[in-house]
Design a protein around this motif. Structure first.
Motif, short mmCIF file in Angstrom:
data_model
loop_
_atom_site.label_atom_id
_atom_site.label_comp_id
_atom_site.label_asym_id
_atom_site.label_seq_id
_atom_site.Cartn_x
_atom_site.Cartn_y
_atom_site.Cartn_z
N LEU A 149 0.85 -1.19 0.00
CA LEU A 149 0.00 0.00 0.00
C LEU A 149 0.88 1.24 0.00
N GLY A 150 0.36 2.30 -0.59
CA GLY A 150 1.06 3.57 -0.60
C GLY A 150 0.40 4.55 0.34
N VAL A 151 1.06 5.67 0.56
CA VAL A 151 0.51 6.73 1.42
C VAL A 151 -0.85 7.15 0.86
N GLY A 152 -1.84 7.21 1.75
CA GLY A 152 -3.20 7.58 1.37
C GLY A 152 -4.10 6.41 1.04
N ASP A 153 -3.54 5.23 0.83
CA ASP A 153 -4.37 4.06 0.53
C ASP A 153 -5.18 3.65 1.77
N VAL A 154 -6.37 3.10 1.52
CA VAL A 154 -7.22 2.60 2.61
C VAL A 154 -6.74 1.22 3.01
N ALA A 155 -6.46 1.06 4.30
CA ALA A 155 -5.95 -0.21 4.84
C ALA A 155 -7.03 -1.02 5.54
N VAL A 156 -7.98 -0.35 6.18
CA VAL A 156 -9.01 -1.05 6.95
C VAL A 156 -10.27 -0.20 6.99
N ILE A 157 -11.42 -0.87 6.92
CA ILE A 157 -12.72 -0.21 7.09
C ILE A 157 -13.55 -1.09 8.01
N VAL A 158 -14.11 -0.49 9.06
CA VAL A 158 -15.05 -1.20 9.92
C VAL A 158 -16.29 -0.32 10.07
N ALA A 159 -17.44 -0.96 10.22
CA ALA A 159 -18.68 -0.22 10.38
C ALA A 159 -19.67 -1.04 11.19
N VAL A 160 -20.49 -0.33 11.94
CA VAL A 160 -21.58 -0.97 12.69
C VAL A 160 -22.81 -0.09 12.64
N SER A 161 -23.96 -0.73 12.66
CA SER A 161 -25.24 -0.04 12.80
C SER A 161 -25.88 -0.53 14.07
N CYS A 162 -26.42 0.42 14.84
CA CYS A 162 -27.05 0.14 16.12
C CYS A 162 -28.33 0.96 16.23
N PRO A 163 -29.16 0.67 17.23
CA PRO A 163 -30.38 1.45 17.38
C PRO A 163 -30.13 2.95 17.58
N HIS A 164 -29.03 3.32 18.25
CA HIS A 164 -28.75 4.72 18.55
C HIS A 164 -27.29 5.06 18.25
N ARG A 165 -26.99 6.35 18.03
CA ARG A 165 -25.65 6.77 17.61
C ARG A 165 -24.58 6.47 18.66
N ALA A 166 -24.86 6.70 19.94
CA ALA A 166 -23.84 6.47 20.97
C ALA A 166 -23.43 4.99 20.98
N GLU A 167 -24.41 4.11 20.81
CA GLU A 167 -24.11 2.67 20.75
C GLU A 167 -23.27 2.34 19.53
#
Length: 153
Positions: free
Chosen positions: A100-118
């Protein structure tokens, strides 16, 4: 490595773990975001890790990520722990390996929950546990010709 649950439709109907993969190809924010879409979720949190141009005061020229063959199984264990401890409606995590080079995306994680704080809390738990537990190593190359290996990424 072959991805597990590589498409949002490839999961059990009641399984909130929608996408897990360790890949040697560029990662897609849209794919991860789509994977965690859920009508019952009021909040979605997404984290993107990129290759930065410096580390520890040294200029980074590029890096390579390597993964142990057990990386995806460990990623699943991490995801299952997050789902068991947080009110997650949907979860996705992908990590790139290879050069990978500078600026490349190395990792993406995401979650959806009932509320934003969660969602924020679950997303932080997911990326922190991934970095701590999943056997992926970073080989950084610096512009001065030196290099270093970094434990879990």
């Amino acid at each position: 490595m072959a991805p597990m649950y590589d498409h949002p439709g490839e999961h059990a109907a009641d399984d909130p773990i929608r996408l897990l993969a360790v890949r040697d190809t560029p990662l897609s924010l849209d794919e991860v975001h789509r994977a965690v879409g859920d009508a019952a979720a009021g909040g979605t949190a997404l984290f993107v890790g990129t290759v930065r141009n410096h580390d520890g005061g040294a200029d980074v020229a590029g890096l390579g990520y390597s993964a142990h063959p057990s990386a995806e199984a460990e990623l699943r264990r991490v995801a299952e722990k997050v789902v068991a401890n947080r009110p997650v409606r949907a979860l996705a995590a992908v990590h790139r390996v290879g050069e990978l080079g500078v600026g490349d995306v190395a990792v993406i994680v995401a979650v959806s929950c009932p509320h934003r704080a969660e969602a924020f809390d679950a997303c932080r738990m997911l990326i922190d546990d991934l970095k701590h537990s999943v056997p992926i190593w970073k080989h950084q190359r610096f512009s001065d010709g030196t290099d270093e290996w970094v434990g879990a990424c």
